[in-house]
Design a protein around this motif. Structure first.
Motif, PDB file in Angstrom:
ATOM      1  N   GLN A 266       0.832  -1.213   0.000  1.00 20.74           N
ATOM      2  CA  GLN A 266       0.000   0.000   0.000  1.00 20.74           C
ATOM      3  C   GLN A 266       0.863   1.258   0.000  1.00 20.74           C
ATOM      4  OE1 GLN A 266      -2.485   0.365   3.453  1.00 20.74           O
ATOM      5  NE2 GLN A 266      -3.820   1.880   2.493  1.00 20.74           N
ATOM      6  N   ASP A 267       1.900   1.286   0.827  1.00 18.46           N
ATOM      7  CA  ASP A 267       2.794   2.444   0.879  1.00 18.46           C
ATOM      8  C   ASP A 267       3.526   2.639  -0.448  1.00 18.46           C
ATOM      9  OD1 ASP A 267       2.012   2.860   3.482  1.00 18.46           O
ATOM     10  OD2 ASP A 267       3.856   2.067   4.379  1.00 18.46           O
ATOM     11  N   ALA A 268       4.003   1.545  -1.021  1.00 15.66           N
ATOM     12  CA  ALA A 268       4.726   1.636  -2.294  1.00 15.66           C
ATOM     13  C   ALA A 268       3.803   2.098  -3.416  1.00 15.66           C
ATOM     14  CB  ALA A 268       5.367   0.296  -2.644  1.00 15.66           C
ATOM     15  N   VAL A 269       2.606   1.528  -3.487  1.00 17.56           N
ATOM     16  CA  VAL A 269       1.645   1.932  -4.525  1.00 17.56           C
ATOM     17  C   VAL A 269       1.277   3.398  -4.345  1.00 17.56           C
ATOM     18  CG1 VAL A 269      -0.710   1.594  -5.381  1.00 17.56           C
ATOM     19  CG2 VAL A 269       0.768  -0.385  -4.990  1.00 17.56           C
ATOM     20  N   SER A 270       1.078   3.843  -3.113  1.00 12.97           N
ATOM     21  CA  SER A 270       0.750   5.251  -2.859  1.00 12.97           C
ATOM     22  C   SER A 270       1.881   6.166  -3.320  1.00 12.97           C
ATOM     23  CB  SER A 270       0.492   5.487  -1.370  1.00 12.97           C
ATOM     24  OG  SER A 270      -0.661   4.811  -0.964  1.00 12.97           O
ATOM     25  N   HIS A 271       3.107   5.770  -3.016  1.00 12.40           N
ATOM     26  CA  HIS A 271       4.252   6.578  -3.438  1.00 12.40           C
ATOM     27  C   HIS A 271       4.289   6.709  -4.953  1.00 12.40           C
ATOM     28  CE1 HIS A 271       8.283   8.129  -3.983  1.00 12.40           C
ATOM     29  NE2 HIS A 271       8.484   7.143  -4.835  1.00 12.40           N
TER      30      HIS A 271
ATOM     31  N   ILE B 184      -1.576   1.216 -11.599  1.00 14.72           N
ATOM     32  CA  ILE B 184      -1.474  -0.247 -11.626  1.00 14.72           C
ATOM     33  C   ILE B 184      -1.968  -0.763 -12.967  1.00 14.72           C
ATOM     34  CG2 ILE B 184      -2.365  -2.382 -10.627  1.00 14.72           C
ATOM     35  CD1 ILE B 184      -2.466  -0.973  -7.926  1.00 14.72           C
ATOM     36  N   ASN B 185      -1.203  -1.686 -13.544  1.00 16.72           N
ATOM     37  CA  ASN B 185      -1.596  -2.361 -14.774  1.00 16.72           C
ATOM     38  C   ASN B 185      -1.678  -3.847 -14.461  1.00 16.72           C
ATOM     39  OD1 ASN B 185      -1.848  -3.630 -17.232  1.00 16.72           O
ATOM     40  ND2 ASN B 185      -0.296  -2.400 -18.262  1.00 16.72           N
ATOM     41  N   ASN B 186      -2.894  -4.346 -14.295  1.00 14.14           N
ATOM     42  CA  ASN B 186      -3.091  -5.750 -13.934  1.00 14.14           C
ATOM     43  C   ASN B 186      -2.788  -6.702 -15.081  1.00 14.14           C
ATOM     44  OD1 ASN B 186      -3.917  -5.206 -11.273  1.00 14.14           O
ATOM     45  ND2 ASN B 186      -5.960  -4.684 -11.999  1.00 14.14           N
ATOM     46  N   GLU B 187      -2.725  -6.201 -16.294  1.00 16.16           N
ATOM     47  CA  GLU B 187      -2.497  -7.052 -17.458  1.00 16.16           C
ATOM     48  C   GLU B 187      -1.013  -7.241 -17.772  1.00 16.16           C
ATOM     49  OE1 GLU B 187      -5.149  -8.541 -18.859  1.00 16.16           O
ATOM     50  OE2 GLU B 187      -6.276  -7.511 -17.288  1.00 16.16           O
ATOM     51  N   ALA B 188      -0.132  -6.454 -17.162  1.00 14.35           N
ATOM     52  CA  ALA B 188       1.288  -6.460 -17.532  1.00 14.35           C
ATOM     53  C   ALA B 188       2.030  -7.708 -17.070  1.00 14.35           C
ATOM     54  CB  ALA B 188       1.983  -5.216 -16.991  1.00 14.35           C
ATOM     55  N   ASP B 189       1.663  -8.279 -15.940  1.00 19.12           N
ATOM     56  CA  ASP B 189       2.381  -9.430 -15.391  1.00 19.12           C
ATOM     57  C   ASP B 189       1.378 -10.315 -14.677  1.00 19.12           C
ATOM     58  OD1 ASP B 189       4.132 -11.222 -14.102  1.00 19.12           O
ATOM     59  OD2 ASP B 189       5.688  -9.682 -14.000  1.00 19.12           O
ATOM     60  N   LYS B 190       1.266 -11.539 -15.115  1.00 14.71           N
ATOM     61  CA  LYS B 190       0.267 -12.463 -14.555  1.00 14.71           C
ATOM     62  C   LYS B 190       0.823 -13.342 -13.432  1.00 14.71           C
ATOM     63  CE  LYS B 190      -3.172 -11.441 -17.247  1.00 14.71           C
ATOM     64  NZ  LYS B 190      -4.344 -10.782 -16.738  1.00 14.71           N
TER      65      LYS B 190
ATOM     66  N   PRO C 149       1.683 -14.611  -9.839  1.00 18.04           N
ATOM     67  CA  PRO C 149       0.996 -14.327  -8.574  1.00 18.04           C
ATOM     68  C   PRO C 149       1.846 -13.464  -7.645  1.00 18.04           C
ATOM     69  CG  PRO C 149       1.569 -16.672  -8.740  1.00 18.04           C
ATOM     70  CD  PRO C 149       1.947 -16.020 -10.035  1.00 18.04           C
ATOM     71  N   GLY C 150       1.239 -12.444  -7.090  1.00 18.61           N
ATOM     72  CA  GLY C 150       1.907 -11.578  -6.134  1.00 18.61           C
ATOM     73  C   GLY C 150       2.670 -10.421  -6.746  1.00 18.61           C
ATOM     74  N   VAL C 151       2.854 -10.416  -8.057  1.00 23.39           N
ATOM     75  CA  VAL C 151       3.605  -9.348  -8.714  1.00 23.39           C
ATOM     76  C   VAL C 151       2.635  -8.231  -9.102  1.00 23.39           C
ATOM     77  CG1 VAL C 151       5.038  -8.698 -10.689  1.00 23.39           C
ATOM     78  CG2 VAL C 151       5.365 -10.920  -9.583  1.00 23.39           C
ATOM     79  N   ILE C 152       2.946  -7.027  -8.659  1.00 26.30           N
ATOM     80  CA  ILE C 152       2.143  -5.853  -9.001  1.00 26.30           C
ATOM     81  C   ILE C 152       2.984  -4.992  -9.934  1.00 26.30           C
ATOM     82  CG2 ILE C 152       1.038  -3.767  -8.110  1.00 26.30           C
ATOM     83  CD1 ILE C 152       0.591  -5.331  -5.499  1.00 26.30           C
ATOM     84  N   THR C 153       2.393  -4.627 -11.057  1.00 24.34           N
ATOM     85  CA  THR C 153       3.091  -3.803 -12.037  1.00 24.34           C
ATOM     86  C   THR C 153       2.446  -2.430 -12.098  1.00 24.34           C
ATOM     87  OG1 THR C 153       3.622  -5.740 -13.357  1.00 24.34           O
ATOM     88  CG2 THR C 153       3.816  -3.617 -14.449  1.00 24.34           C
TER      89      THR C 153
ATOM     90  N   GLN D  39       8.024   1.059 -16.271  1.00 23.51           N
ATOM     91  CA  GLN D  39       7.360   0.099 -15.390  1.00 23.51           C
ATOM     92  C   GLN D  39       8.134  -0.053 -14.090  1.00 23.51           C
ATOM     93  OE1 GLN D  39       6.932  -3.714 -17.303  1.00 23.51           O
ATOM     94  NE2 GLN D  39       4.920  -3.166 -18.106  1.00 23.51           N
ATOM     95  N   VAL D  40       7.374  -0.241 -13.023  1.00 19.57           N
ATOM     96  CA  VAL D  40       7.938  -0.635 -11.734  1.00 19.57           C
ATOM     97  C   VAL D  40       7.174  -1.877 -11.308  1.00 19.57           C
ATOM     98  CG1 VAL D  40       8.251  -0.032  -9.312  1.00 19.57           C
ATOM     99  CG2 VAL D  40       8.558   1.714 -11.062  1.00 19.57           C
ATOM    100  N   LYS D  41       7.907  -2.947 -11.023  1.00 20.60           N
ATOM    101  CA  LYS D  41       7.282  -4.191 -10.564  1.00 20.60           C
ATOM    102  C   LYS D  41       7.625  -4.380  -9.097  1.00 20.60           C
ATOM    103  CE  LYS D  41       7.431  -6.413 -15.051  1.00 20.60           C
ATOM    104  NZ  LYS D  41       6.174  -7.039 -15.356  1.00 20.60           N
ATOM    105  N   MET D  42       6.660  -4.873  -8.347  1.00 22.23           N
ATOM    106  CA  MET D  42       6.905  -5.102  -6.922  1.00 22.23           C
ATOM    107  C   MET D  42       6.326  -6.438  -6.481  1.00 22.23           C
ATOM    108  SD  MET D  42       4.372  -2.312  -5.199  1.00 22.23           S
ATOM    109  CE  MET D  42       5.052  -0.975  -6.123  1.00 22.23           C
ATOM    110  N   LEU D  43       6.976  -6.986  -5.465  1.00 22.43           N
ATOM    111  CA  LEU D  43       6.585  -8.268  -4.904  1.00 22.43           C
ATOM    112  C   LEU D  43       7.019  -8.283  -3.448  1.00 22.43           C
ATOM    113  CD1 LEU D  43       5.743 -11.340  -5.311  1.00 22.43           C
ATOM    114  CD2 LEU D  43       8.156 -11.738  -5.797  1.00 22.43           C
ATOM    115  N   VAL D  44       6.137  -8.763  -2.571  1.00 24.14           N
ATOM    116  CA  VAL D  44       6.493  -8.914  -1.161  1.00 24.14           C
ATOM    117  C   VAL D  44       6.674 -10.394  -0.877  1.00 24.14           C
ATOM    118  CG1 VAL D  44       5.705  -8.662   1.223  1.00 24.14           C
ATOM    119  CG2 VAL D  44       5.275  -6.847  -0.407  1.00 24.14           C
ATOM    120  N   GLU D  45       7.799 -10.723  -0.237  1.00 23.70           N
ATOM    121  CA  GLU D  45       8.068 -12.099   0.167  1.00 23.70           C
ATOM    122  C   GLU D  45       8.339 -12.130   1.662  1.00 23.70           C
ATOM    123  OE1 GLU D  45      11.189 -13.912  -2.083  1.00 23.70           O
ATOM    124  OE2 GLU D  45       9.914 -14.159  -3.849  1.00 23.70           O
ATOM    125  N   SER D  46       7.986 -13.240   2.270  1.00 26.81           N
ATOM    126  CA  SER D  46       8.228 -13.434   3.699  1.00 26.81           C
ATOM    127  C   SER D  46       9.189 -14.600   3.882  1.00 26.81           C
ATOM    128  CB  SER D  46       6.915 -13.740   4.424  1.00 26.81           C
ATOM    129  OG  SER D  46       5.994 -12.710   4.212  1.00 26.81           O
TER     130      SER D  46
END
Length: 140
Positions: free
Chosen positions: A9-14, A22-28, A30-34, A100-107
């Motif tokens: 949320q913080d990264a998307v807001s920035h 956000i482009n939901n079609e750019a990368d399918k 799972p967990g990757v937000i483009t 493009q900026v791609k982001m992914l959160v991993e634990s």
């Protein structure tokens, strides 16, 4: 440890504040937000390019008039610097592009969450500065 949804949320807001969407079609995957944003031409870069072109052509005129004064004595030779103004429209047409900026959160096993960002280095550096975070060293 910050929750994964808060990191995203913080990264998307920035990036939204920097005209990324956000482009939901750019990368399918799972967990990757483009996020995509339009990068506009820079008047500063256009000015630098123009200055370099003028300086280069003027230097050429000076060299020719210095080393070959009989062949290149006319002051009309300085008109050859004028075509350098065409570098600005050439730059302006090609400079606008989609970034493009791609982001992914991993634990990991310790429930520590990491945000992975991939994008233009200037955008990532701006994110680090704005959010007060530092990237980890990448082991090679």
């Amino acid at each position: 440890s910050t929750e994964p949804s808060k990191l995203i949320q913080d990264a998307v807001s920035h990036f939204a504040s920097r005209a990324y969407r956000i482009n939901n079609e750019a990368d399918k995957r799972p967990g990757v937000i483009t996020l995509e944003g339009l990068v506009s031409p820079s008047a500063t870069v256009a000015g630098i390019l123009l200055s370099c072109a003028v300086a280069s052509l003027a230097s050429l005129v000076i060299v020719l008039q210095t080393y070959y004064p009989e062949q290149f004595s006319s002051n009309l030779l300085w008109l050859s610097v004028l075509p350098s103004v065409f570098i600005v429209p050439w730059y302006w047409r090609g400079a606008e592009r989609i970034e493009q900026v791609k982001m992914l959160v991993e634990s990991d096993e310790t429930s520590k969450h990491k945000l992975f960002l991939k994008g233009h280095r200037d955008e990532i550096a701006e994110y680090e500065t704005a959010m007060g975070v530092k990237r980890d060293k990448v082991e090679e």
